[in-house]
Design an enzyme around this catalytic site. Structure first.
Site, PDB file in Angstrom:
ATOM      1  N   GLU A 195       5.030  -5.072   7.044  1.00 19.76           N
ATOM      2  CA  GLU A 195       4.211  -4.142   7.841  1.00 19.76           C
ATOM      3  C   GLU A 195       4.717  -3.943   9.258  1.00 19.76           C
ATOM      4  OE1 GLU A 195       2.956  -6.278   5.687  1.00 19.76           O
ATOM      5  OE2 GLU A 195       1.220  -5.416   4.657  1.00 19.76           O
ATOM      6  N   GLU A 219      -0.966  -8.940  -0.432  1.00 18.30           N
ATOM      7  CA  GLU A 219      -2.380  -9.156  -0.082  1.00 18.30           C
ATOM      8  C   GLU A 219      -3.253  -9.155  -1.343  1.00 18.30           C
ATOM      9  OE1 GLU A 219      -3.624  -7.578   4.017  1.00 18.30           O
ATOM     10  OE2 GLU A 219      -2.262  -6.049   3.264  1.00 18.30           O
ATOM     11  N   GLY A 237       0.659  -4.842   1.132  1.00 13.92           N
ATOM     12  CA  GLY A 237      -0.631  -4.797   0.430  1.00 13.92           C
ATOM     13  C   GLY A 237      -0.557  -5.384  -0.978  1.00 13.92           C
ATOM     14  N   ALA A 279       0.881  -1.162   0.000  1.00 14.57           N
ATOM     15  CA  ALA A 279       0.000   0.000   0.000  1.00 14.57           C
ATOM     16  C   ALA A 279       0.923   1.216   0.000  1.00 14.57           C
ATOM     17  CB  ALA A 279      -0.867  -0.022   1.240  1.00 14.57           C
TER      18      ALA A 279
HETATM   19  N1  CO8 Z   1       4.618   3.152  -0.745  1.00 16.12           N
HETATM   20  C1  CO8 Z   1       5.030   4.322  -1.277  1.00 16.12           C
HETATM   21  N2  CO8 Z   1       6.114   4.454  -2.059  1.00 16.12           N
HETATM   22  C2  CO8 Z   1       6.859   3.366  -2.274  1.00 16.12           C
HETATM   23  C3  CO8 Z   1       6.512   2.109  -1.751  1.00 16.12           C
HETATM   24  C4  CO8 Z   1       5.333   2.024  -0.947  1.00 16.12           C
HETATM   25  N3  CO8 Z   1       4.893   0.875  -0.426  1.00 16.12           N
HETATM   26  N4  CO8 Z   1       7.451   1.216  -2.139  1.00 16.12           N
HETATM   27  C5  CO8 Z   1       8.341   1.867  -2.898  1.00 16.12           C
HETATM   28  N5  CO8 Z   1       8.000   3.186  -2.987  1.00 16.12           N
HETATM   29  C6  CO8 Z   1       8.678   4.234  -3.711  1.00 16.12           C
HETATM   30  C7  CO8 Z   1       9.941   4.699  -3.000  1.00 16.12           C
HETATM   31  O1  CO8 Z   1       9.612   5.631  -1.989  1.00 16.12           O
HETATM   32  C8  CO8 Z   1      10.734   5.290  -4.128  1.00 16.12           C
HETATM   33  O2  CO8 Z   1      10.202   6.556  -4.408  1.00 16.12           O
HETATM   34  P1  CO8 Z   1      11.234   7.775  -4.779  1.00 16.12           P
HETATM   35  O3  CO8 Z   1      11.942   7.342  -6.026  1.00 16.12           O
HETATM   36  O4  CO8 Z   1      10.309   8.935  -4.978  1.00 16.12           O
HETATM   37  O5  CO8 Z   1      12.172   7.908  -3.624  1.00 16.12           O
HETATM   38  C9  CO8 Z   1      10.375   4.392  -5.306  1.00 16.12           C
HETATM   39  O6  CO8 Z   1       9.173   3.720  -4.942  1.00 16.12           O
HETATM   40  C10 CO8 Z   1      11.426   3.355  -5.583  1.00 16.12           C
HETATM   41  O7  CO8 Z   1      11.675   2.663  -4.377  1.00 16.12           O
HETATM   42  P2  CO8 Z   1      13.158   2.455  -3.770  1.00 16.12           P
HETATM   43  O8  CO8 Z   1      14.043   3.583  -4.184  1.00 16.12           O
HETATM   44  O9  CO8 Z   1      12.997   2.190  -2.316  1.00 16.12           O
HETATM   45  O10 CO8 Z   1      13.591   1.146  -4.569  1.00 16.12           O
HETATM   46  P3  CO8 Z   1      14.646   0.054  -4.112  1.00 16.12           P
HETATM   47  O11 CO8 Z   1      14.877  -0.815  -5.302  1.00 16.12           O
HETATM   48  O12 CO8 Z   1      15.814   0.676  -3.445  1.00 16.12           O
HETATM   49  O13 CO8 Z   1      13.881  -0.811  -2.982  1.00 16.12           O
HETATM   50  C11 CO8 Z   1      11.974  -1.967  -2.047  1.00 16.12           C
HETATM   51  C12 CO8 Z   1      12.751  -1.598  -3.332  1.00 16.12           C
HETATM   52  C13 CO8 Z   1      12.841  -2.889  -1.190  1.00 16.12           C
HETATM   53  C14 CO8 Z   1      10.697  -2.662  -2.476  1.00 16.12           C
HETATM   54  C15 CO8 Z   1      11.658  -0.676  -1.256  1.00 16.12           C
HETATM   55  O14 CO8 Z   1      11.066   0.269  -2.121  1.00 16.12           O
HETATM   56  C16 CO8 Z   1      10.706  -0.886  -0.114  1.00 16.12           C
HETATM   57  O15 CO8 Z   1      11.109  -1.405   0.933  1.00 16.12           O
HETATM   58  N6  CO8 Z   1       9.412  -0.454  -0.275  1.00 16.12           N
HETATM   59  C17 CO8 Z   1       8.447  -0.505   0.771  1.00 16.12           C
HETATM   60  C18 CO8 Z   1       7.918  -1.897   0.953  1.00 16.12           C
HETATM   61  C19 CO8 Z   1       6.908  -1.950   2.072  1.00 16.12           C
HETATM   62  O16 CO8 Z   1       7.203  -1.668   3.220  1.00 16.12           O
HETATM   63  N7  CO8 Z   1       5.673  -2.335   1.734  1.00 16.12           N
HETATM   64  C20 CO8 Z   1       4.621  -2.453   2.687  1.00 16.12           C
HETATM   65  C21 CO8 Z   1       3.892  -1.177   2.814  1.00 16.12           C
HETATM   66  S1  CO8 Z   1       2.698  -1.219   4.128  1.00 16.12           S
HETATM   67  C22 CO8 Z   1       1.377  -2.045   3.469  1.00 16.12           C
HETATM   68  O17 CO8 Z   1       1.389  -2.494   2.363  1.00 16.12           O
HETATM   69  C23 CO8 Z   1       0.218  -2.194   4.378  1.00 16.12           C
HETATM   70  C24 CO8 Z   1      -1.003  -2.808   3.679  1.00 16.12           C
HETATM   71  C25 CO8 Z   1      -2.179  -2.858   4.583  1.00 16.12           C
HETATM   72  C26 CO8 Z   1      -2.659  -1.499   4.950  1.00 16.12           C
HETATM   73  C27 CO8 Z   1      -3.907  -1.633   5.711  1.00 16.12           C
HETATM   74  C28 CO8 Z   1      -4.549  -0.280   5.981  1.00 16.12           C
HETATM   75  C29 CO8 Z   1      -3.706   0.590   6.904  1.00 16.12           C
END
Ligand code: CO8
Length: 249
Positions: free
Chosen positions: A136, A116, A113, A67
């Site tokens: 998460e 999910e 998400g 998400a």
């Molecule tokens: N949300 C927002 N932006 C994101 C997300 C995300 N989940 N994942 C990646 N991005 C963005 C980064 O911020 C980055 O943006 P920018 O270029 O503007 O800085 C761009 O995508 C590229 O990402 P990275 O530079 O981080 O790319 P890497 O190759 O270095 O890393 C990863 C890839 C490992 C996937 C890394 O991006 C990461 O860890 N992302 C987050 C993963 C995460 O934590 N996902 C879970 C999110 S929480 C969730 O899903 C909860 C669901 C249920 C919610 C229920 C209601 C509350």
């Protein structure tokens, strides 16, 4: 189909491919994408020309990396957070309850998400480059789109808790071993494999596919009732007769 589309749609031979398209944010699911997924899938459910839907992510890197974490900051209070999760849960529950098959083509990161979403689909095929996980807890939250229950039902309580309590990612081979995905294929062959699977499903009568899905979780009574309804249908009669007369339909 415009560049601003958050979910691109392409349809041919009864197969609708929905591509979550926000590669600059690794296809993170924001409100707009969730709303578009919802409306496109509801539309597909009503459209007789669609037999099977495939969901994938744009670019070679991500199915969906979760998400949209930025959107959590806009959630002002507990009530807003609860409503946000309920909204996502409803959309994913709708996906899981569609009468037509939905296949996730997981071409890269399927995290939080995003995982999910894949779990709400009927079948999951992954690229050998895909990565899976529930990060998460590392963010101080939980998988709130129905994934806790869905993962536990699919791979068991302890295997899913291990993923969720550590937040540690796993690769495609491990996901296959756990049963989190059904197939793992070479990255470049993913869509070919998924489309072949979808095409095979698209050949089957929609009423039979819908009835099979409807039986899941409903027990023997429903199975008997739906078998009864199908077996006397014109479609089943004609397919069974063709088999007995040794001819193609
Ligand atoms: N949300 C927002 N932006 C994101 C997300 C995300 N989940 N994942 C990646 N991005 C963005 C980064 O911020 C980055 O943006 P920018 O270029 O503007 O800085 C761009 O995508 C590229 O990402 P990275 O530079 O981080 O790319 P890497 O190759 O270095 O890393 C990863 C890839 C490992 C996937 C890394 O991006 C990461 O860890 N992302 C987050 C993963 C995460 O934590 N996902 C879970 C999110 S929480 C969730 O899903 C909860 C669901 C249920 C919610 C229920 C209601 C509350």
């Amino acid at each position: 189909m415009t560049r601003e589309d958050a979910v691109q749609a392409e349809q041919s031979n009864g197969i609708l491919v929905l591509t979550v398209s926000r590669p600059q944010a690794l296809n993170a699911l924001n409100r707009r994408i969730l709303a578009e997924l919802r409306s496109r899938l509801l539309q597909a459910e009503r459209d007789d020309a669609v037999r099977v839907t495939v969901i994938t992510g744009e670019g070679g890197k991500a199915f969906a990396a979760g998400a949209d974490i930025g959107e959590f900051m806009d959630l002002a209070d507990e009530q807003a957070g609860r409503e946000y999760a309920r909204h996502g849960q409803e959309i994913f529950a709708m996906i899981a309850s569609l009468t037509k098959p939905v296949i996730a083509a997981i071409n890269g990161y399927a995290l939080g998400g995003g995982l999910e979403l894949a779990l709400a689909c009927d079948i999951r095929c992954a690229s050998e480059r895909a990565t899976f996980g529930f990060p998460e807890a590392t963010l101080g939250i939980l998988p709130g789109f129905g994934g806790i229950e869905r993962a536990a039902r699919l791979i068991g309580r302890s295997a899913s808790l291990q993923l969720m309590l550590t937040g540690m990612p796993i690769d495609a081979a491990e996901a296959l071993r756990l049963g989190l995905v059904d197939r793992v294929v070479a990255h470049d062959g993913l869509m070919r494999e998924v489309l072949a699977l979808a095409a095979r499903m698209a050949e089957q009568p929609p009423a039979a596919l819908a009835a099979i899905k409807e039986c899941l979780g409903r027990g023997m009574e429903a199975e008997a009732a739906l078998f009864g309804r199908l077996v006397v249908s014109d479609e089943a009669r004609s397919r069974c007769r063709a088999f007995l007369e040794k001819r193609r339909r």
